[in-house]
Design an enzyme around this catalytic site. Structure first.
Site, short mmCIF file in Angstrom:
data_model
loop_
_atom_site.label_atom_id
_atom_site.label_comp_id
_atom_site.label_asym_id
_atom_site.label_seq_id
_atom_site.Cartn_x
_atom_site.Cartn_y
_atom_site.Cartn_z
N LEU A 1 -11.75 5.94 -4.49
CA LEU A 1 -11.75 6.82 -3.33
C LEU A 1 -10.76 6.33 -2.26
O LEU A 1 -10.79 5.18 -1.86
CB LEU A 1 -13.17 6.87 -2.75
CG LEU A 1 -13.41 7.95 -1.68
CD1 LEU A 1 -13.25 9.33 -2.27
CD2 LEU A 1 -14.78 7.77 -1.06
N ASP A 2 -9.91 7.22 -1.79
CA ASP A 2 -8.98 6.94 -0.68
C ASP A 2 -7.98 5.83 -0.99
O ASP A 2 -7.41 5.24 -0.07
CB ASP A 2 -9.75 6.58 0.61
CG ASP A 2 -10.66 7.70 1.06
OD1 ASP A 2 -10.41 8.84 0.65
OD2 ASP A 2 -11.61 7.42 1.82
N GLU A 3 -7.76 5.56 -2.27
CA GLU A 3 -6.86 4.47 -2.64
C GLU A 3 -5.65 4.96 -3.43
O GLU A 3 -4.82 4.18 -3.85
CB GLU A 3 -7.60 3.41 -3.47
CG GLU A 3 -8.60 2.59 -2.68
CD GLU A 3 -7.94 1.61 -1.72
OE1 GLU A 3 -6.86 1.10 -2.05
OE2 GLU A 3 -8.50 1.39 -0.65
N GLY B 1 -13.10 6.72 3.99
CA GLY B 1 -14.43 7.30 3.87
C GLY B 1 -14.65 8.47 4.81
O GLY B 1 -13.70 9.06 5.34
N ARG C 1 0.83 -1.22 0.00
CA ARG C 1 0.00 0.00 0.00
C ARG C 1 0.85 1.26 0.00
O ARG C 1 0.35 2.37 -0.16
CB ARG C 1 -0.91 -0.04 1.24
CG ARG C 1 -1.93 1.07 1.34
CD ARG C 1 -2.95 1.00 0.22
NE ARG C 1 -3.90 2.10 0.28
CZ ARG C 1 -3.67 3.30 -0.23
NH1 ARG C 1 -2.53 3.54 -0.84
NH2 ARG C 1 -4.57 4.25 -0.14
#
Lengths: 286, 286, 286, 286
Positions: D229-231, D203, C213
């Site tokens: 989103l958020d990745e 989120g 990640r």
């Protein structure tokens, strides 16, 4: 035939073209650059520092020709100094300790876990307390008492033990002051851990001083030893938060965790040729 | 009728039964204890510190009787001192600044966001540069030049502005030394932010000194001002990591972030009565 | 006769006067309060938590009367629960480990240095690797293999070893999942160290996931074990900075330092009754 | 004629000799290398990344020939990609904000203090609240409301404003989700600050989730925006310690300090070409 890892440190007055010269020489000898760190303290007429790690098949065979080229390109042309080291040969270290064992044991543990690429040649202590534990790690332990103000006999014994046997020395909470004569004659770098955030609280008893002054953080400093006490080039520092509720003993206990972490980082970086001395300062390519 | 929040600070020689005495008095007057922090620096004959926050309906009406009881139980019986403050009345502060505006603006901005429970009564500066910005926050700005070594005229004007108007003073990178006479006559606590990790690098130019010494962390210290320069009780400290590649200007830039964070925490804690002075040290119930 | 140190934990629905009631009872029995921490999660109708440490001459003799009073004042009047513990009697702990020894050795080493006020009753491991080292600390070591998916035989042996012998269990990088049945039957708190900053990277292989990640910090979490994997109340967390240049193995190595520091803090706080469980959360009076 | 500073980013499959090739080309054109950072994620067949900063007199005049050489040496011979940028020309940025102003103001402050080498071309907000303040910094402010679920009208207006005017976009707590279509059509990198330590608490409402989970640290993450989103690739992260006594509002307040620090570092590094995207990850030469 697998490639040998080696490091090349280059140091001197900055000039245009040095990086290209270094990488050019390495390239002509078939080296594959794995990492390169470079630093100039002032682009106009400052000092230049470069650490290059590379892989090279048959380094031993190539070395004479590589050496000649580096001398030609770097020394003659640019007036620089350079050091080449085969990273597959670990540096040999002697660890000096006293009664307090947390820094010593942390180094030995990390070494056993394969996290410190050094050969621990010996542990020397002015107290016999840790002998059994050190030998349990399979490492020679020498007890050299240091009674009285005259350290010359002890230092003579130290020098005999160390001579030609080690590449650097680590003082792991060794609570004795080394003479200038010893520092000069031992001829290898000496790393010390000071149990305070230098230059605050120089000298002895820093935790008691820190408690008295009411500081909100205590720290530790790893530095090279020079003749001037607590004034050698700093390699690494760190701190930990404390509060009014911590006694001087609590500060020492919390500080011990920082000391061992800071010292182990400094030793690792020195072992991997990541630290370059520059007068009273260090360049750390970590 | 909703409950008023109040804080009670108690300080003095430790003895058995003080906490029970304090909470007993508060309980008899209908106070609901919201938080209680207590510290004894030595269970046998040391000093005792307690901060209690409580809610009490109609504090103003109850106050005379409560005061009498606290005097009876704490002063007469235990020889302690105490301070009671209605937390719904924010402390009034004057901020002193010079050209450098990062600490000043950080305080004003946190205040506007409702994060600093104080009334900013005024900003005083020896330079006019930040006038417009300060007034944009709706806060009075006074320019008091301080040319030359004789600060007495400027300090007289400061005293006139501050008299009866403020509960404490914050020096937000105010680069002038206050006279002992001023400190005594102003009669309220003064909080300073020193741009180094005290007691390292006392005095002027700490970032240049830190660069020269090759430290690996730079820090900031918020402390109460006393006559002895840079020796007052420390409220809060913090550090940030730097490297050989940072210039003295870089250290100043990185340090500025630490300065404003450290100063704002110290001001918040002082505003909430979380800091108790104890000689050269502080107890911080944060 | 010297005073015995004891801790009193009080927990339940908040109400006016609890602190005064607690300190009143203690005062009447001659206790000298050394420290008092109190927390209400909502002044209006929330939950109340208090930890009080006190010294009391002849605690054993006073205990029955003190117990009766606490029941009367706290249980009957306020509906609270309380726990009183003699701090001179250390809690007994069993440490579970697997092959990875850094957390285990750090606990044993701190214990030997007098920094963990517990009795290490035994070490249980599913691998024999650390037997000699553990026994070198003078601590019993039991090897309980856990081959195959059916853990019931191993867990039965664990229960036999632990029964009535320990006050809590520490999983020091024990890489086996405990059954809900085991957790219920063991009947004492279990502390685990998870090698990630929960709730990021739950489950196995967190460092590999973290590397994939591209995170810039890795962390560790000490928590109480519940039936739901990695969902128990968090006691302590910390992180360390990493970079793109760190491999997954580097992350594991750096993370190991954080794991042992976080776990040792959690064990210390649990040993000193500083951690109060409150549903899925903890109150930590550290 | 003084030397122009420029940065050269090189990226692609690793091979022997790349560093020498890059520095050789630069050297032949008279460039003086000021700093060089290099990273190979796997010495055997991995990816290669290099950032070189150099000074060159008359860069504009030399550029065509330099470009031809870089294409010849790097693209044809090694199949790499490269980007050359004149660092004396700051990147142009648009900042998107909503009601929350701490990240926005921190960027504008740092910019005014000369700490962010960018041109702030405009601020776009879906709320008019910060208009006056932004314009006080001499920066254009555009209010583009975004009522209702259909964002297409607002995004069309955004695109019109941004087209050819900016080199990257910063979402400074802009609480609207961007459509995949917008991200594609805007054609420049977008940096977002997420108010949590990703991948924990993805989120909305992360501080409420963090409070409920009882974590002991809260953090912030600056990342490039992708359709998922958020990745997107993480640029920078940091955390701050919290306790059980902090409410969700306290977490948000403490988190705000981390958010602005993390975002400003990410923007600075992006502005200085220190961040290289590599799939879902970033290489940060900071």
């Amino acid at each position: 035939m697998s490639a040998t890892r080696a490091s090349l440190l280059v140091q001197g007055a900055d000039a245009t073209g040095i990086v290209a010269a270094v990488t050019g020489v390495l390239g002509r000898h078939g080296a594959n650059i794995v990492s390169l760190d470079q630093y100039s303290d002032d682009p106009r007429g400052g000092a230049f520092f470069q650490r290059t790690v590379f892989g090279l098949d048959g380094l031993a065979a190539v070395r004479p020709a590589l050496t000649a080229d580096l001398d030609e390109e770097l020394v003659k042309r640019y007036g620089l100094t350079w050091t080449l080291r085969d990273l597959s040969v670990p540096k040999r270290v002697a660890i000096f300790a006293s009664r307090s064992d947390h820094c010593l044991l942390d180094l030995l543990w990390r070494h056993r876990r394969g996290q410190l690429p050094v050969t621990v040649a010996m542990v020397i202590s002015n107290h016999p307390d840790t002998a059994e534990e050190v030998r349990g790690f399979g490492i020679p332990f020498f007890h050299v008492p240091s009674a009285g103000p005259d350290k010359s006999a002890a230092e003579a014994e130290h020098l005999k033990l160390l001579k030609d046997n080690v590449d650097f020395v680590v003082l792991a909470r060794y609570m004795q002051i080394l003479s200038g004569d010893f520092i000069e004659r031992v001829g290898v770098p000496i790393i010390n851990i000071h149990h305070s955030f230098l230059p605050a609280f120089v000298g002895a008893g820093p935790y008691a001083k820190a408690k008295e002054r009411g500081v909100k953080l205590v720290g530790a400093t790893a530095h090279y030893v020079t003749e001037e006490l607590d004034e050698g080039p700093i390699i690494e520092q760190d701190v930990v938060r404390v509060s009014h509720a911590d006694t001087a003993a609590d500060l020492a206990r919390r500080g011990a965790d920082v000391e061992r972490a800071v010292l182990s980082r400094a030793v690792l970086w020195h072992a991997e040729d990541r630290v370059v001395r520059d007068g009273r300062q260090t360049i750390v390519f970590a």
